[in-house]
Design a protein around this motif. Structure first.
Motif, PDB file in Angstrom:
ATOM      1  N   GLY A 127     -82.958 -25.940 -38.435  1.00  0.00           N
ATOM      2  CA  GLY A 127     -82.765 -27.260 -37.853  1.00  0.00           C
ATOM      3  C   GLY A 127     -81.651 -28.048 -38.503  1.00  0.00           C
ATOM      4  N   THR A 128     -81.235 -27.642 -39.729  1.00  0.00           N
ATOM      5  CA  THR A 128     -80.260 -28.440 -40.477  1.00  0.00           C
ATOM      6  C   THR A 128     -79.161 -27.615 -41.138  1.00  0.00           C
ATOM      7  OG1 THR A 128     -81.743 -28.358 -42.397  1.00  0.00           O
ATOM      8  CG2 THR A 128     -81.905 -30.298 -40.964  1.00  0.00           C
ATOM      9  N   ALA A 129     -79.015 -26.347 -40.751  1.00  0.00           N
ATOM     10  CA  ALA A 129     -77.965 -25.508 -41.339  1.00  0.00           C
ATOM     11  C   ALA A 129     -77.573 -24.416 -40.361  1.00  0.00           C
ATOM     12  CB  ALA A 129     -78.420 -24.888 -42.660  1.00  0.00           C
ATOM     13  N   VAL A 130     -76.338 -23.907 -40.544  1.00  0.00           N
ATOM     14  CA  VAL A 130     -75.819 -22.832 -39.703  1.00  0.00           C
ATOM     15  C   VAL A 130     -75.145 -21.806 -40.605  1.00  0.00           C
ATOM     16  CG1 VAL A 130     -74.248 -22.214 -37.836  1.00  0.00           C
ATOM     17  CG2 VAL A 130     -75.429 -24.426 -37.789  1.00  0.00           C
ATOM     18  N   ALA A 131     -75.479 -20.531 -40.393  1.00  0.00           N
ATOM     19  CA  ALA A 131     -74.858 -19.443 -41.142  1.00  0.00           C
ATOM     20  C   ALA A 131     -74.125 -18.534 -40.166  1.00  0.00           C
ATOM     21  CB  ALA A 131     -75.908 -18.655 -41.918  1.00  0.00           C
ATOM     22  N   GLY A 132     -72.799 -18.493 -40.272  1.00  0.00           N
ATOM     23  CA  GLY A 132     -71.991 -17.619 -39.436  1.00  0.00           C
ATOM     24  C   GLY A 132     -71.779 -16.290 -40.133  1.00  0.00           C
ATOM     25  N   ILE A 133     -72.153 -15.183 -39.472  1.00  0.00           N
ATOM     26  CA  ILE A 133     -72.169 -13.884 -40.141  1.00  0.00           C
ATOM     27  C   ILE A 133     -71.457 -12.826 -39.309  1.00  0.00           C
ATOM     28  CG2 ILE A 133     -74.251 -14.291 -41.479  1.00  0.00           C
ATOM     29  CD1 ILE A 133     -75.896 -13.048 -39.316  1.00  0.00           C
ATOM     30  N   LYS A 134     -70.964 -11.818 -40.012  1.00  0.00           N
ATOM     31  CA  LYS A 134     -70.407 -10.629 -39.363  1.00  0.00           C
ATOM     32  C   LYS A 134     -71.129  -9.418 -39.947  1.00  0.00           C
ATOM     33  CE  LYS A 134     -66.006 -12.717 -38.062  1.00  0.00           C
ATOM     34  NZ  LYS A 134     -64.532 -12.657 -38.133  1.00  0.00           N
ATOM     35  N   GLY A 135     -70.429  -8.599 -40.718  1.00  0.00           N
ATOM     36  CA  GLY A 135     -71.109  -7.489 -41.377  1.00  0.00           C
ATOM     37  C   GLY A 135     -71.495  -7.905 -42.779  1.00  0.00           C
ATOM     38  N   THR A 136     -72.750  -8.244 -42.994  1.00  0.00           N
ATOM     39  CA  THR A 136     -73.139  -8.805 -44.281  1.00  0.00           C
ATOM     40  C   THR A 136     -74.642  -8.722 -44.467  1.00  0.00           C
ATOM     41  OG1 THR A 136     -72.945 -10.780 -45.673  1.00  0.00           O
ATOM     42  CG2 THR A 136     -73.444 -11.136 -43.371  1.00  0.00           C
ATOM     43  N   GLU A 137     -75.079  -8.989 -45.703  1.00  0.00           N
ATOM     44  CA  GLU A 137     -76.512  -9.109 -45.982  1.00  0.00           C
ATOM     45  C   GLU A 137     -76.731 -10.345 -46.841  1.00  0.00           C
ATOM     46  OE1 GLU A 137     -79.253  -5.749 -47.051  1.00  0.00           O
ATOM     47  OE2 GLU A 137     -79.396  -6.869 -48.934  1.00  0.00           O
ATOM     48  N   PHE A 138     -77.693 -11.158 -46.448  1.00  0.00           N
ATOM     49  CA  PHE A 138     -77.984 -12.362 -47.216  1.00  0.00           C
ATOM     50  C   PHE A 138     -79.441 -12.758 -47.024  1.00  0.00           C
ATOM     51  CE2 PHE A 138     -77.084 -13.920 -43.031  1.00  0.00           C
ATOM     52  CZ  PHE A 138     -77.814 -15.098 -42.875  1.00  0.00           C
ATOM     53  N   LEU A 139     -79.894 -13.651 -47.885  1.00  0.00           N
ATOM     54  CA  LEU A 139     -81.247 -14.188 -47.836  1.00  0.00           C
ATOM     55  C   LEU A 139     -81.161 -15.656 -47.440  1.00  0.00           C
ATOM     56  CD1 LEU A 139     -82.476 -12.784 -51.281  1.00  0.00           C
ATOM     57  CD2 LEU A 139     -82.559 -11.641 -49.057  1.00  0.00           C
ATOM     58  N   MET A 140     -82.078 -16.094 -46.584  1.00  0.00           N
ATOM     59  CA  MET A 140     -82.080 -17.484 -46.127  1.00  0.00           C
ATOM     60  C   MET A 140     -83.497 -18.019 -46.143  1.00  0.00           C
ATOM     61  SD  MET A 140     -80.686 -19.005 -42.493  1.00  0.00           S
ATOM     62  CE  MET A 140     -80.899 -20.734 -42.034  1.00  0.00           C
ATOM     63  N   LEU A 141     -83.640 -19.214 -46.685  1.00  0.00           N
ATOM     64  CA  LEU A 141     -84.927 -19.906 -46.733  1.00  0.00           C
ATOM     65  C   LEU A 141     -84.765 -21.276 -46.099  1.00  0.00           C
ATOM     66  CD1 LEU A 141     -87.376 -20.239 -49.718  1.00  0.00           C
ATOM     67  CD2 LEU A 141     -86.517 -22.294 -48.612  1.00  0.00           C
ATOM     68  N   SER A 142     -85.680 -21.621 -45.213  1.00  0.00           N
ATOM     69  CA  SER A 142     -85.692 -22.953 -44.607  1.00  0.00           C
ATOM     70  C   SER A 142     -87.030 -23.604 -44.910  1.00  0.00           C
ATOM     71  CB  SER A 142     -85.482 -22.856 -43.092  1.00  0.00           C
ATOM     72  OG  SER A 142     -85.531 -24.147 -42.498  1.00  0.00           O
ATOM     73  N   GLN A 143     -86.979 -24.735 -45.614  1.00  0.00           N
ATOM     74  CA  GLN A 143     -88.187 -25.460 -46.013  1.00  0.00           C
ATOM     75  C   GLN A 143     -88.014 -26.910 -45.596  1.00  0.00           C
ATOM     76  OE1 GLN A 143     -90.956 -24.379 -47.532  1.00  0.00           O
ATOM     77  NE2 GLN A 143     -91.883 -26.144 -48.525  1.00  0.00           N
ATOM     78  N   GLY A 144     -88.690 -27.307 -44.517  1.00  0.00           N
ATOM     79  CA  GLY A 144     -88.487 -28.664 -44.027  1.00  0.00           C
ATOM     80  C   GLY A 144     -87.039 -28.854 -43.627  1.00  0.00           C
ATOM     81  N   GLN A 145     -86.376 -29.820 -44.259  1.00  0.00           N
ATOM     82  CA  GLN A 145     -84.970 -30.081 -43.947  1.00  0.00           C
ATOM     83  C   GLN A 145     -84.008 -29.371 -44.894  1.00  0.00           C
ATOM     84  OE1 GLN A 145     -83.944 -34.039 -42.258  1.00  0.00           O
ATOM     85  NE2 GLN A 145     -85.747 -34.748 -43.337  1.00  0.00           N
ATOM     86  N   ALA A 146     -84.539 -28.716 -45.917  1.00  0.00           N
ATOM     87  CA  ALA A 146     -83.695 -28.065 -46.918  1.00  0.00           C
ATOM     88  C   ALA A 146     -83.512 -26.585 -46.604  1.00  0.00           C
ATOM     89  CB  ALA A 146     -84.299 -28.229 -48.306  1.00  0.00           C
ATOM     90  N   ASN A 147     -82.352 -26.058 -47.019  1.00  0.00           N
ATOM     91  CA  ASN A 147     -82.022 -24.653 -46.786  1.00  0.00           C
ATOM     92  C   ASN A 147     -81.418 -24.048 -48.046  1.00  0.00           C
ATOM     93  OD1 ASN A 147     -82.250 -24.671 -43.620  1.00  0.00           O
ATOM     94  ND2 ASN A 147     -80.995 -26.438 -44.172  1.00  0.00           N
ATOM     95  N   VAL A 148     -81.811 -22.809 -48.329  1.00  0.00           N
ATOM     96  CA  VAL A 148     -81.347 -22.085 -49.509  1.00  0.00           C
ATOM     97  C   VAL A 148     -80.812 -20.733 -49.059  1.00  0.00           C
ATOM     98  CG1 VAL A 148     -82.194 -20.813 -51.518  1.00  0.00           C
ATOM     99  CG2 VAL A 148     -82.815 -23.217 -51.208  1.00  0.00           C
ATOM    100  N   PHE A 149     -79.654 -20.334 -49.609  1.00  0.00           N
ATOM    101  CA  PHE A 149     -79.026 -19.061 -49.252  1.00  0.00           C
ATOM    102  C   PHE A 149     -78.650 -18.299 -50.522  1.00  0.00           C
ATOM    103  CE2 PHE A 149     -78.118 -22.148 -45.977  1.00  0.00           C
ATOM    104  CZ  PHE A 149     -78.262 -21.471 -44.775  1.00  0.00           C
ATOM    105  N   PHE A 150     -78.938 -17.001 -50.533  1.00  0.00           N
ATOM    106  CA  PHE A 150     -78.477 -16.097 -51.587  1.00  0.00           C
ATOM    107  C   PHE A 150     -77.653 -14.996 -50.928  1.00  0.00           C
ATOM    108  CE2 PHE A 150     -82.281 -17.823 -53.674  1.00  0.00           C
ATOM    109  CZ  PHE A 150     -81.800 -18.088 -54.955  1.00  0.00           C
ATOM    110  N   GLY A 151     -76.466 -14.725 -51.478  1.00  0.00           N
ATOM    111  CA  GLY A 151     -75.617 -13.677 -50.928  1.00  0.00           C
ATOM    112  C   GLY A 151     -75.866 -12.339 -51.589  1.00  0.00           C
ATOM    113  N   ASN A 152     -75.924 -11.279 -50.789  1.00  0.00           N
ATOM    114  CA  ASN A 152     -76.065  -9.916 -51.309  1.00  0.00           C
ATOM    115  C   ASN A 152     -74.818  -9.076 -51.077  1.00  0.00           C
ATOM    116  OD1 ASN A 152     -78.592 -10.215 -52.384  1.00  0.00           O
ATOM    117  ND2 ASN A 152     -79.687  -9.259 -50.688  1.00  0.00           N
ATOM    118  N   GLU A 153     -74.210  -9.229 -49.890  1.00  0.00           N
ATOM    119  CA  GLU A 153     -73.049  -8.403 -49.545  1.00  0.00           C
ATOM    120  C   GLU A 153     -72.246  -9.107 -48.464  1.00  0.00           C
ATOM    121  OE1 GLU A 153     -72.137  -4.044 -47.474  1.00  0.00           O
ATOM    122  OE2 GLU A 153     -74.099  -4.461 -48.349  1.00  0.00           O
TER     123      GLU A 153
END
Length: 348
Positions: A127-153
């Protein structure tokens, strides 16, 4: 002839619907409680491994649920427990790939395969973030209005609205935002740090096999929130005051731990008071601590700071009442001497 025309008419009406309902992937892994619905606004029903998934489908996991969704291009989304996810759209042709996915809440691992130089646009939104991706791997957490991202590749373009203020999420980095605001600069995830601990848990709950226990899954948001208190200090000391305020707000939006929330309010008050010359907003933060967390140690400092701020604003009578309240509630308090001095000086 009339029958043929009728058949063609029916086909013309229903073929678009059938095309929209064509499977774009299937459930390739599942444990615990997992559910699906074919569109928003209808009840969820249990889902099984092997179920075909079409666009518009929502998938939901329970407290001990885990789901792996594999798309027709072999990309996968692994959903941890307490996650709600929508396959909003997905188009795959020989030369083009487009997809939009919605993380309404929870945690996922996105592993998007490369598309060999052909046109590709894949987006994961909350609801409050956008992740534009192609060939990749990542972790995404959405908690209420907050968002957390960890990159893997690979690289993910993270923004609050999908248009401006993008930040690159790369391997072993961390990006976060809240309330649709632009994310802060990426932070390296070093070994032995709280962020590394949070990422380790996140990797575990979205791995190729689900964890045996889900106890640690809920710790991710609290670890990140606590880390933000220290990170906000660093930003404020570096002169990045608005970024510091945003980081403290992310801590508030991530966690329900009262001590962390009280610290975040106190730190926001300090930034407003010391660096931004905004006593009104500083006072609001201190009063929130007094109202919501009166039994925590932070309440003592919030009360003194509120009294001091009222003095600076010229509200002497209110300041006097707060100083007297402080001395009564904390006769051996840290700021007793200062409170007595300031109280005696009011009106002089």
């Amino acid at each position: 002839m009339k029958k043929l025309l009728l058949i063609l008419l029916v086909a013309a009406v229903f073929m678009p619907v059938l095309a929209l309902a064509a499977p774009v992937g299937k459930i390739t892994g599942l444990t615990g409680q997992a559910y699906m619905r074919v569109k928003a606004g209808v009840p969820y029903t249990p889902v099984a491994k092997g179920t075909a998934i079409a666009t518009g489908t929502w998938i939901k996991t329970g407290p001990k649920g885990w789901v792996e969704l594999t798309l027709n291009d072999k990309s996968t989304f692994t959903l941890a427990n307490n996650t709600e996810f929508e396959v909003t759209s997905f188009l795959l042709t020989k030369n083009k790939r487009e997809g939009t996915f919605n993380l309404a809440g929870g945690k996922l691992r996105a592993s998007v395969v490369k598309f060999g130089g052909r046109q590709s646009g894949m987006t994961v939104k909350s609801g409050t973030a956008v992740a534009g991706i192609k060939g990749t791997e990542f972790l995404m957490l959405s908690q209420g209005q907050a968002n957390v991202f960890f990159g893997n590749e690979g690289t993910v373009a993270v923004s609050g609205d999908g248009k401006s203020g993008q930040q690159p999420l790369t391997s072993a980095t961390y990006v976060q935002n809240t309330r649709g605001l632009p994310p802060g600069e990426p932070v390296k995830v070093d070994q032995g740090t709280p962020l590394a601990e949070a990422k380790g848990i996140f990797d575990g709950v979205t791995a190729a096999e689900p964890p045996k226990e889900w106890t640690d899954s809920g710790k991710i948001v609290d670890i990140c929130a606590r880390w933000n208190i220290n990170h906000g200090h660093y930003l404020a000391d570096s002169g990045k005051y608005q970024e510091a305020l945003n980081v403290f707000q992310i801590a508030l939006d991530l966690t329900k731990v009262e001590t962390v929330r009280a610290d975040a309010h106190m730190e926001r008050g300090a930034v407003y008071a010391r660096f931004l010359s905004n006593p009104e907003l500083a006072l609001a933060e201190y009063l929130l601590v007094l109202e919501e967390y009166p039994k925590l140690p932070q309440a003592e400092f919030a009360l003194f700071n509120a009294a001091q701020t009222l003095t600076e604003m010229g509200f002497n009578e209110q300041a006097k009442l707060r100083f007297e309240q402080y001395l009564k509630m904390y006769p051996q308090g840290t700021h007793r001497s200062n409170a007595e001095t300031l109280l005696n000086g009011i009106g002089k």
